[in-house]
Every structure is written in structure tokens, then in C-alpha cells.
Enzyme design. Structure first.
Site, short mmCIF file in Angstrom:
data_model
loop_
_atom_site.label_atom_id
_atom_site.label_comp_id
_atom_site.label_asym_id
_atom_site.label_seq_id
_atom_site.Cartn_x
_atom_site.Cartn_y
_atom_site.Cartn_z
NE ARG A 224 -7.81 6.42 13.40
CZ ARG A 224 -8.19 6.00 12.18
NH1 ARG A 224 -7.65 6.50 11.09
NH2 ARG A 224 -9.13 5.08 12.06
CG HIS A 272 -9.51 10.87 8.34
ND1 HIS A 272 -9.57 10.64 9.69
CD2 HIS A 272 -9.37 9.64 7.77
CE1 HIS A 272 -9.51 9.34 9.93
NE2 HIS A 272 -9.38 8.71 8.77
P1 NDP Z 1 -2.97 -3.70 10.63
O1 NDP Z 1 -3.42 -4.12 11.98
O2 NDP Z 1 -3.32 -4.56 9.46
O3 NDP Z 1 -1.39 -3.51 10.62
C1 NDP Z 1 -0.75 -2.76 11.58
C2 NDP Z 1 0.75 -2.79 11.34
O4 NDP Z 1 1.39 -1.98 12.34
C3 NDP Z 1 1.31 -4.20 11.48
O5 NDP Z 1 2.35 -4.41 10.55
C4 NDP Z 1 1.87 -4.19 12.91
O6 NDP Z 1 2.94 -5.09 13.12
C5 NDP Z 1 2.37 -2.77 13.01
N1 NDP Z 1 2.45 -2.35 14.42
C6 NDP Z 1 1.46 -2.23 15.33
N2 NDP Z 1 1.94 -1.82 16.50
C7 NDP Z 1 3.26 -1.68 16.35
C8 NDP Z 1 4.31 -1.30 17.21
N3 NDP Z 1 4.09 -0.99 18.50
N4 NDP Z 1 5.57 -1.27 16.73
C9 NDP Z 1 5.81 -1.61 15.43
N5 NDP Z 1 4.86 -1.98 14.56
C10 NDP Z 1 3.60 -2.01 15.01
O7 NDP Z 1 -3.52 -2.22 10.42
P2 NDP Z 1 -3.95 -1.56 9.04
O8 NDP Z 1 -2.81 -1.62 8.10
O9 NDP Z 1 -5.24 -2.11 8.60
O10 NDP Z 1 -4.27 -0.06 9.47
C11 NDP Z 1 -3.32 0.75 10.11
C12 NDP Z 1 -3.98 2.06 10.48
O11 NDP Z 1 -4.16 2.87 9.33
C13 NDP Z 1 -5.40 1.92 11.03
O12 NDP Z 1 -5.37 1.56 12.39
C14 NDP Z 1 -5.96 3.30 10.82
O13 NDP Z 1 -5.67 4.10 11.95
C15 NDP Z 1 -5.17 3.82 9.62
N6 NDP Z 1 -6.03 3.99 8.45
C16 NDP Z 1 -6.21 5.26 7.97
C17 NDP Z 1 -7.00 5.48 6.87
C18 NDP Z 1 -7.16 6.86 6.31
O14 NDP Z 1 -8.04 7.07 5.47
N7 NDP Z 1 -6.34 7.81 6.70
C19 NDP Z 1 -7.71 4.37 6.20
C20 NDP Z 1 -7.43 3.07 6.78
C21 NDP Z 1 -6.62 2.90 7.87
P3 NDP Z 1 2.72 -6.68 12.98
O15 NDP Z 1 2.44 -6.92 11.51
O16 NDP Z 1 4.01 -7.23 13.40
O17 NDP Z 1 1.55 -7.03 13.86
C1 OXD Z 2 -10.28 3.91 8.80
C2 OXD Z 2 -10.19 5.29 8.32
O1 OXD Z 2 -9.80 3.59 9.89
O2 OXD Z 2 -10.84 5.61 7.30
O3 OXD Z 2 -10.86 3.08 8.08
O4 OXD Z 2 -9.47 6.10 8.92
#
Ligand code: NDP
Ligand code: OXD
Length: 309
Positions: A224, A272
Site C-alpha cells: 500500500r 496498482h
Molecule cells: P496477510 O494478512 O496474509 O499477511 C500479512 C503478513 O504481514 C503476515 O506475515 C504478518 O505477520 C505480517 N505483518 C503484519 N503486521 C506486521 C507487523 N506489524 N510487523 C511485522 N509483520 C507484520 O496479508 P496478505 O499477504 O494477504 O496481503 C498483504 C497486503 O498486500 C494486503 O494487505 C494488501 O495491502 C497488499 N496487496 C496488494 C495487492 C496489489 O495488487 N498491489 C494485491 C493483494 C494484496 P504474521 O504472519 O506473523 O501475522
Molecule cells: C488487494 C489489492 O488488496 O488488489 O486485493 O490491492
């Protein structure tokens, strides 16, 4: 009962068509024409208007139109006790693997410079590259961070990951929380951000983080725009400490025409689209969560509200 569709960014008719394949008798209302609020039992949303969702007393589930949920959680006036679910599927995860591998390899194999050199008619050789000696650091090892980490390991990179809790993925060294951040950063030649946007991660890619990366590191942000302090990245690029960046997400989207990233020679911008939730791909999982919410059974991909993701 009816599903409320609320997004200024998505075409409701495309989503209706995709959802109807899985729910032939779908009753979908498009905000603001919600009809009788008592009939709305589910909401499929992207960036709902503040306070909007609390007008439906029979709401059983709020479904994000994508994987991120910060666009819902920024509403401080959400209805209490209504679960929020995230939406993604293996196609989306595969698309993110492609995006991350593509941009890691572009930086690793000097493609931005090679393309510039071609424009100038210059034959400049780079490399050979030491792939096992190059470390890719992935911040966030969740649904979208773990698959690229494993794909990069398979290609031969050294891969380190940073998350809130410890992970055991073969080929990926795990670093955890505040305590593990500096060691993780110190070895990340290419940093990839795939964290959710939460109060803890807002502005995490800032001057202090960037200066802990090795000189000449590259940065890829596919999470993001709110993760990045734009001025701090510009300063680090201009000083040469950061070699190049690929940015898919921005604080303001579409990226305004006067944003300096557009013309920065060391920045690649993508609109994006690292991994878009295509309605045809995700309609099945949305339909499944709708069915579960109506039956009162366990939902898939429920957001942990205390963690904020
Ligand atoms: P998940 O919830 O599956 O995973 C998030 C990861 O981040 C986990 O490993 C979590 O740790 C870690 N995390 C969260 N907070 C912290 C912190 N404070 N310190 C350290 N590690 C942290 O999320 P997703 O993988 O599904 O998605 C991540 C983001 O990717 C989405 O929120 C979205 O914003 C973005 N995204 C962007 C897209 C695009 O097209 N550009 C498409 C899809 C997603 P833990 O495993 O220990 O909980
Ligand atoms: C999502 C994205 O969050 O596309 O799925 O950014």
C-alpha cells in the site's frame, strides 16, 4: 435477503455477472440504491463511505473486494460484531508471484539501465550476477508474501522474510518483529513490501528503514502507498543509497500528474495492478463466504480485528 455492492472503483455489472454464475438467484443492490435496509444481510465493498455500513441492522458479513482491508477499517464507525472477510484466490497469489519475480529480476539484471543504454545506443555490459549472493528481503510472509518468497528461493536467490510471528518456510530465513527488523534489513539487497497497512506499518518505509538497507539496495512496494514516506525514498534515491525502486501502490491513486515519481529515472511505476482481484476468479470464494454467512457457519479469511489484518 440481499447483497449490497459498494465501490466507486469497480463496475457492479461485471461483478453481478461473475457472482450470478455461482449464485443464480443473487439479489444484489448497488449503493446508494440499497432498498429496504432490513433486507441487506451482506456487503461486498471497496472503500465504503464512513458510517455507511452501520445502517443495515441485519448485516452478517462485510466482504472486502480484495485482500487488503484498510479501506474498510479506516471507517471508525463500523457496525459492531459484524465479521470482515478478505478476498483472494490462487490466481491472485500467482499474479503476485509473477509481479515480484519480474521486478526482482529486472533490478537484479539491471534492466532499467540496459533499456536506458539502448535508448542512447550504448553497449554496456553488466554482471555476471551472483544470484545466491543476492538476498531478497520480503516484509510480510502472508498469503501474498510467502508464495513469492518461495519462488525466489527456487530461482536461486537467498531469501529472508520479516513478519510479526515466526515462520518456517523451507529456503526462507525468518526474522520476527521489532527485534528482528535491523538484522533483516541489513542483508536485504532487494526489499519487497507485502505487509498489510495497519497503524503499526503505516510509514514503515521511511528514512530510518532505508538507511539500514545495504548501499545500492532496490525497493519494491506492492502493498500500500501508506507504507512509504515518499520524500524519504526520493532523498535516498537521489543520494544514491537506494539504487532503484518499483512502486505499484501510492498514497493517492491514480498517482497525480505532478508527483515526482512519474519522471524519476530510478523509479518504475505500475498502476496498482500487481495482482488485481478479477471478478471471474474471486466470485467463487465470495459466493462461498456469502453462503456460510447465511447458514451461520465458519467464514473463510476472517480479519483479526485486534491485529488489524
Ligand atoms: P496477510 O494478512 O496474509 O499477511 C500479512 C503478513 O504481514 C503476515 O506475515 C504478518 O505477520 C505480517 N505483518 C503484519 N503486521 C506486521 C507487523 N506489524 N510487523 C511485522 N509483520 C507484520 O496479508 P496478505 O499477504 O494477504 O496481503 C498483504 C497486503 O498486500 C494486503 O494487505 C494488501 O495491502 C497488499 N496487496 C496488494 C495487492 C496489489 O495488487 N498491489 C494485491 C493483494 C494484496 P504474521 O504472519 O506473523 O501475522
Ligand atoms: C488487494 C489489492 O488488496 O488488489 O486485493 O490491492
Amino acid at each position: 435477503m440481499a447483497l449490497l455492492f459498494s465501490s466507486r472503483f469497480h463496475d457492479p455489472e461485471v461483478w453481478r455477472t461473475a457472482l450470478t454464475v455461482h449464485i443464480p438467484d443473487l439479489e444484489m443492490r448497488v449503493w446508494p440504491d440499497a432498498g429496504d435496509p432490513l433486507e441487506i444481510d451482506a456487503a461486498l465493498v471497496w472503500g465504503p463511505k464512513r458510517g455507511e455500513l452501520k445502517y443495515y441492522p441485519n448485516l452478517r458479513v462485510i466482504i472486502s473486494m480484495g485482500a487488503g482491508v484498510e479501506h474498510i477499517l479506516r471507517d471508525s464507525d463500523l457496525p459492531a460484531n459484524v465479521p470482515i472477510v478478505r478476498t483472494f484466490d490462487p490466481h491472485m497469489q500467482g499474479a503476485m508471484v509473477e509481479y515480484v519475480v519480474l521486478h526482482v529480476l529486472r533490478h537484479h539484471r539491471h534492466m532499467p539501465e540496459i533499456v536506458e543504454n539502448q535508448r542512447r545506443g550504448e553497449w554496456v555490459k553488466y554482471g555476471p550476477e551472483d544470484t545466491p549472493g543476492t538476498t531478497v528481503g520480503i516484509m510480510g510472509l502472508g498469503a501474498f508474501g510467502a508464495p513469492p518468497a518461495q519462488a525466489l528461493d527456487a530461482i536461486g536467490f537467498r531469501v529472508v522474510g520479516w513478519s510479526r510471528t515466526d515462520k518456517e518456510f523451507s529456503g526462507v530465513e525468518s526474522f520476527v518483529g521489532e527485534a528482528g527488523l535491523s538484522d533483516f534489513l541489513a542483508q536485504s539487497n532487494i526489499l519487497v513490501c507485502l505487509l498489510p497497512l495497519t497503524p503499526e506499518t503505516e510509514g514503515i518505509i521511511n528514512a530510518s528503514l532505508l538507511e539500514q538497507l545495504p548501499p545500492g539496495a532496490c525497493v519494491i512496494n506492492a502493498a500500500r502507498g501508506g507504507h512509504l514516506v515518499e520524500e524519504d525514498l526520493l532523498a535516498a534515491l537521489d543520494s544514491g543509497h537506494i539504487k532503484a525502486a518499483t512502486l505499484d501502490v501510492f498514497r493517492e491513486e491514480p498517482l497525480p500528474a505532478d508527483n515526482p515519481f512519474w519522471s524519476h529515472p530510478k523509479v518504475t511505476i505500475t498502476p496498482h495492478n500487481a495482482s488485481d482481484p478479477h471478478p471471474r476468479w474471486v466470485a467463487g470464494i465470495i459466493a462461498e463466504n456469502l453462503r456460510r454467512a447465511r447458514e451461520g457457519s465458519d467464514l473463510l479469511n476472517v480479519v483479526n480485528l485486534s491485529h488489524g489484518y
